[in-house]
Enzyme design. Structure first.
Site, PDB file in Angstrom:
ATOM      1  N   HIS A 164       3.552   6.698  -6.944  1.00  0.00           N
ATOM      2  CA  HIS A 164       2.798   7.876  -7.406  1.00  0.00           C
ATOM      3  C   HIS A 164       3.714   9.104  -7.350  1.00  0.00           C
ATOM      4  O   HIS A 164       3.761   9.911  -8.281  1.00  0.00           O
ATOM      5  CB  HIS A 164       1.575   8.063  -6.513  1.00  0.00           C
ATOM      6  CG  HIS A 164       0.509   8.932  -7.107  1.00  0.00           C
ATOM      7  ND1 HIS A 164      -0.658   9.234  -6.436  1.00  0.00           N
ATOM      8  CD2 HIS A 164       0.420   9.579  -8.300  1.00  0.00           C
ATOM      9  CE1 HIS A 164      -1.408  10.009  -7.192  1.00  0.00           C
ATOM     10  NE2 HIS A 164      -0.773  10.236  -8.334  1.00  0.00           N
ATOM     11  N   HIS A 216       0.832  -1.210   0.000  1.00  0.00           N
ATOM     12  CA  HIS A 216       0.000   0.000   0.000  1.00  0.00           C
ATOM     13  C   HIS A 216       0.866   1.260   0.000  1.00  0.00           C
ATOM     14  O   HIS A 216       0.697   2.155  -0.838  1.00  0.00           O
ATOM     15  CB  HIS A 216      -0.917  -0.027   1.229  1.00  0.00           C
ATOM     16  CG  HIS A 216      -1.786   1.181   1.380  1.00  0.00           C
ATOM     17  ND1 HIS A 216      -3.127   1.173   1.059  1.00  0.00           N
ATOM     18  CD2 HIS A 216      -1.516   2.441   1.817  1.00  0.00           C
ATOM     19  CE1 HIS A 216      -3.640   2.379   1.290  1.00  0.00           C
ATOM     20  NE2 HIS A 216      -2.679   3.175   1.757  1.00  0.00           N
ATOM     21  N   GLU A 217       1.818   1.321   0.934  1.00  0.00           N
ATOM     22  CA  GLU A 217       2.661   2.515   1.038  1.00  0.00           C
ATOM     23  C   GLU A 217       3.561   2.673  -0.181  1.00  0.00           C
ATOM     24  O   GLU A 217       3.844   3.796  -0.617  1.00  0.00           O
ATOM     25  CB  GLU A 217       3.490   2.476   2.326  1.00  0.00           C
ATOM     26  CG  GLU A 217       2.662   2.476   3.617  1.00  0.00           C
ATOM     27  CD  GLU A 217       1.695   3.644   3.730  1.00  0.00           C
ATOM     28  OE1 GLU A 217       1.978   4.720   3.142  1.00  0.00           O
ATOM     29  OE2 GLU A 217       0.657   3.501   4.382  1.00  0.00           O
ATOM     30  N   HIS A 219       1.854   4.638  -2.852  1.00  0.00           N
ATOM     31  CA  HIS A 219       2.013   6.094  -2.704  1.00  0.00           C
ATOM     32  C   HIS A 219       3.378   6.538  -3.228  1.00  0.00           C
ATOM     33  O   HIS A 219       3.499   7.560  -3.915  1.00  0.00           O
ATOM     34  CB  HIS A 219       1.899   6.496  -1.229  1.00  0.00           C
ATOM     35  CG  HIS A 219       0.513   6.452  -0.678  1.00  0.00           C
ATOM     36  ND1 HIS A 219      -0.559   7.023  -1.322  1.00  0.00           N
ATOM     37  CD2 HIS A 219       0.025   5.929   0.484  1.00  0.00           C
ATOM     38  CE1 HIS A 219      -1.655   6.845  -0.592  1.00  0.00           C
ATOM     39  NE2 HIS A 219      -1.325   6.186   0.496  1.00  0.00           N
TER      40      HIS A 219
END
Length: 713
Positions: free
Chosen positions: A502, A495-496, A499
Site C-alpha cells: 500500500h 499481512h504486514e 501494508h
C-alpha cells in the site's frame, strides 16, 4: 495536524493517481522511471542465511540511519530537527504570503513533509533502536517536533491562508479532486484543534489536547501493568505458573493458553481486578475527549472520529455491529455448545463455560479435529521460501519484483535488518522496505508497519520515494537451519507486506495522504486481503516446500489449516463485535448512563453471551481505546471489504493480472487522497450496503466441503 497521524506503526492517511502504462494520464505519466541497479540480488537467499559481516564497509563513510547523513550518530537528531524547524519557518512565511491557489496546498504538504520526515523516523527509532543514546535522542526529537506541530495547529495566520483558498468557490472548483481533498483534510486537522474558535476557547482546546495526550499515555502504560496477590490466597500447586516475589504472586497476563482451568481462572480474575487509578484515568480520558469534541462542534467524540471514514457516522457503525451480531447469534451459540462439550469431556466436574475458556478449548478442538501441529508445517515455511512466495505473487499480480540490496555502513540499526528495493517491470524503482524481522533483546513484541518517509511529487518533477519498515519477531537463522515460520507467522508476514505494498503503490502527489495515511477502516483492507492469499492453496503451493527435501506442502494440509481457523470463529467474531460496541458506547453520548464497568457488563450480556465476572474490569486492559478510540470496529469493516474484494476479484484466479492492475488502480494508488467508499465502489463495481458487509463476514465462516471430501479419500 500538519504531521500526518500514525496508527501504532501503521499510517493514517493517503492519495492518487498512478497508472504508469503507455498513454496513461495523471501523476504516473510525469514521474521519471528509476533504473535498475547491479547491486540487487534475489530476495529468498537473503533471508535464509545469516548476514555476512560488512568487512568491505569498515573503512567506508557512515551513511547514517536510512541514508540520512546527519543520523550517523545520536547527536544528529538535534541537527535534523533544527533543520526541519528552520525549513518549516520559511515555508510558513511563504504560504502566508502567496496568493490562494493550488500552490497553497503544495506548500502545506511540503511543510507537513519536512516535519514528518523527522517525526516519523524518530517515532520508529525511539522504540526499535538497540542503543539507548539513539532512542533518547529520537524521543527528544519527537517531543520537539510535536511541540512545533501544536504551535502550527494554533497559528491563526497559517489557518487563514488555507481558509482563503477554501472560501473561494471559484478557486475550489478549479482544483483537481486530489488537491481539493488534501486541502480539506488540512482544514479538518486545523479545526479539530479548535483554531476556528475564539481565543479563550482555542486555549481550552489546546489544554484539552495536552491533557488527553497525557491521559492516553498514562492509560496505555496501565493496560500492561501486572497485578499481584498474596501467595496464601492461591492454591500452592499453581504458583509455578506465575512469577513469585516474596509473599506475592505476580500476574502479568491472562494465560489464555494454559491447559489448567484454575490457572486461567486465577489469571483472569487477578489480572482484570480493577485498579482505582486506572479507572479514574479512563473516565477522565473519555470525559475530556467528549468535552473536546463538543467544543469543536461535534455532538460526540465518535462523530468527530468517524468523519471521512467508510462508515461516516456512529449510527452506521452501530447498525453494522447490531446486524452482524444478529447474523452471528445462532452460530455463536453452536460454537459455545461445542466448546462447552470439550470442557465437559476434559473437566466434567466444572463444565460451566466462562470467559477464560474459549481460546484454550477452541485450540484443543482444532488440534484434535484437524491435526495442525505447527511442527508439521514449519519445515515448509522457511522465511526465504515465504519471501519468494510474496515475490512471485507480486510479480504475477502487479509486475513487481523485490530485490535485496546491501545497506551502507550505518544505514541500519541492527545487523539482521534486510533492505529491499521494490521494482516495477516498466516504472523502475518504487521505494524501499527495511525488514526488521528477527528477535533481539529489548525489541517490542509486535508485528507492525512504520512509514519512515512518504512518497510525494517534488517541485523539480522527481518523485520522493517512500521508505517503510516492517517489524516482526522471528527466530534467527543459524548456519544449518533457516528461519522456519509457523502458519500464524507466515500469515502475519503476508499481512504486514500488504501494508508495505500500500505504501509503495500509493503514488500520490501529496505525502499527507501517502500510502497507509488513509481512514482507519480502509487502512487494514490491503493487509487483510493478503491473508486471503496466504490461505489459498494455489498461492501457498508456489512456495511452501520442505527446506531439506524440497517436497511441496500437500494440498490437504493447506485446506485443513484453513478449515481449522473456522473452529470457534463465530464466537471469536462475536467477541470483536462486543469490543467494538463497547468502544462506541464509551465514545458516544456523555455523561455516560452508568460506570464504565456497568456498561461493560450490560454490553457483554447483549453482544457476547458469556457471563460478566464480578470484580473484574476488562476495559482497563483495552489498550486500543487509545489508538483506535471510536474506531475499533475498523478491523471488522476492513475484513468485510477485503472479503468482498477477494471473492469478487481474486477467488477464481489469485494470480489474475487484470484484477491485480485494477486493484492497484482503484484502491492502492489513492491512499487517503480519495473518499474510501469511492475506492471500494471502483473495485467492486457497486456500492456495498451494510447487509453486504455483514454477509461477506458471515459467509467466511461457512465450511469448505472440498476439505472434507479430500480428508475422506
Amino acid at each position: 495536524m500538519l504531521c500526518a497521524g500514525r496508527l501504532g506503526g501503521l499510517g493514517s492517511r493517503a492519495a492518487p493517481l498512478w497508472p504508469g502504462r503507455a498513454g496513461s494520464r495523471g501523476l504516473g505519466a510525469r514521474i521519471r522511471a528509476r533504473g535498475v541497479s547491479t547491486s540487487w540480488f534475489p530476495v529468498g537467499a537473503a533471508f535464509n542465511v545469516k548476514p555476512q559481516g560488512r568487512r568491505l564497509d569498515l573503512f567506508g563513510e557512515r551513511r547514517g540511519l536510512f541514508g540520512v547523513p546527519e543520523l550517523s550518530a545520536p547527536e544528529g537528531f538535534r541537527v535534523a530537527q533544527e533543520n526541519a524547524l528552520r525549513k518549516a519557518d520559511l515555508l510558513v512565511e511563504r504560504v502566508c504570503s502567496v496568493a490562494p491557489g493550488p500552490q497553497t496546498v503544495l506548500i502545506f504538504d511540503e511543510l507537513s513533509d519536512s516535519l514528518c520526515r523527522v517525526a516519523d523516523l524518530a517515532d520508529f527509532v525511539k522504540i526499535a533502536h538497540p542503543e539507548p543514546a539513539f532512542r533518547e535522542a529520537a524521543e527528544e526529537a519527537c517531543t520537539s517536533i510535536g511541540t512545533a506541530v501544536e504551535k502550527l495547529n494554533t497559528n491563526v495566520e497559517l489557518y487563514r491562508s488555507l481558509q482563503k483558498l477554501l472560501a473561494d468557490k471559484k478557486l475550489v472548483d478549479s482544483l483537481d479532486p486530489e488537491t481539493r481533498r488534501v486541502a480539506e483534510l488540512f482544514m479538518f486537522d486545523f479545526e479539530i484543534s479548535g483554531i476556528h474558535l475564539d481565543k479563550e476557547k482555542r486555549k481550552r482546546a489546546v489544554d484539552l489536547n495536552v491533557k488527553i495526550l497525557d491521559l492516553s499515555n498514562t492509560f496505555l502504560m496501565g493496560t500492561n501493568f501486572p497485578n499481584k496477590i498474596e501467595k496464601h490466597l492461591l492454591p500452592e500447586h499453581i504458583h509455578q505458573n506465575f512469577v513469585v516475589a516474596g509473599n506475592h504472586v505476580i500476574v502479568d497476563g491472562l494465560h489464555a493458553e494454559s491447559p489448567d482451568d484454575l490457572v486461567r481462572e486465577a489469571a483472569y480474575k487477578i489480572f482484570l481486578y480493577p485498579n482505582a487509578g486506572q479507572l479514574r484515568c479512563l473516565e477522565e480520558l473519555l470525559s475530556n475527549r467528549d468535552l473536546l469534541a463538543k467544543l469543536v462542534g461535534y455532538s460526540t467524540y465518535s462523530h468527530r472520529a468517524l468523519q471521512g471514514t467508510i462508515a461516516q457516522s456512529p449510527e452506521t457503525v452501530m447498525q453494522f455491529l447490531e446486524k452482524l451480531s444478529d447474523k452471528l447469534s445462532e452460530r455463536t451459540i453452536r460454537d459455545f455448545e461445542m466448546i462447552r462439550g470439550m470442557k465437559m469431556k476434559l473437566n466434567p466436574q466444572n463444565s460451566e463455560l466462562m470467559p477464560w475458556d474459549p481460546p484454550y478449548y477452541s485450540g484443543v478442538i482444532r488440534a484434535e479435529r484437524y491435526n495442525i501441529e505447527p511442527s508439521l508445517y514449519c519445515p515448509f515455511f522457511s522465511l526465504g521460501a515465504c519471501m519468494e512466495g510474496l515475490n512471485t505473487l507480486f510479480g504475477r499480480l502487479l509486475g513487481i519484483t523485490l530485490y535485496a540490496e546491501q545497506p551502507a555502513r550505518g544505514e541500519v540499526w541492527c545487523e539482521g535488518v534486510r533492505k529491499l528495493a521494490v521494482v516495477h517491470e516498466s516504472e523502475g524503482l518504487l521505494g524501499y522496505i527495511y525488514c526488521d524481522f528477527f528477535q533481539r533483546a529489548g525489541k517490542p513484541h509486535q508485528d507492525c508497519h512504520f512509514t519512515i518517509r512518504g512518497g510525494r511529487l517534488k517541485e523539480d518533477g522527481d518523485y520522493q520515494l517512500p521508505v517503510v519498515v516492517l517489524m516482526l519477531n522471528l527466530p534467527h537463522p543459524s548456519r544449518n537451519l533457516p528461519t522456519l515460520l509457523t502458519p500464524g507467522m507466515m500469515e502475519n508476514l503476508f499481512h504486514e507486506m500488504g501494508h508495505a505494498m500500500h505504501s509503495m503503490l500509493g503514488r500520490t502527489r501529496y505525502q499527507h495522504v501517502t500510502g497507509t495515511r488513509c481512514p482507519t477502516d480502509f487502512a487494514e483492507v490491503p493487509s487483510i486481503l493478503m491473508e486471503y492469499f496466504a490461505n489459498d492453496h494455489r498461492v501457498v503451493s508456489q512456495f511452501a516446500r520442505h527446506y531439506q527435501t524440497g517436497q511441496s506442502l500437500p494440498k490437504n494440509m493447506v485446506s485443513r489449516l484453513c478449515e481449522s481457523k473456522k473452529v470457534g470463529a463465530a464466537a471469536d467474531m462475536q467477541l470483536q463485535v462486543f469490543y467494538a460496541a463497547l468502544d462506541q458506547i464509551y465514545h458516544g453520548k456523555h455523561p455516560l448512563t452508568a460506570s464504565t464497568t456497568d456498561i461493560l457488563r450490560e454490553t457483554q450480556e447483549k453482544f457476547y453471551g458469556l457471563p460478566y465476572v464480578p470484580n473484574t474490569a476488562w476495559q482497563l486492559r483495552f489498550s486500543h481505546l487509545v489508538g483506535y478510540g471510536a474506531k475499533y470496529y475498523s478491523y471488522l469493516m476492513s475484513r468485510a471489504v477485503a472479503s468482498m474484494v477477494w471473492k469478487e476479484c481474486f477467488r477464481r484466479d489469485p494470480f489474475n493480472r487484470t484484477a491485480g492492475e485494477r486493484y492497484r488502480r482503484e484502491m492502492l494508488a489513492h491512499g487517503g487522497g480519495k473518499e474510501p467508499m469511492l475506492m471500494v465502489q471502483g473495485m467492486l463495481q457497486k456500492c456495498p450496503s451494510i447487509d453486504d458487509f455483514v454477509s461477506a463476514l458471515v459467509s467466511d465462516l461457512d465450511p469448505d466441503f472440498e476439505t472434507f471430501l479430500m480428508d475422506s479419500e
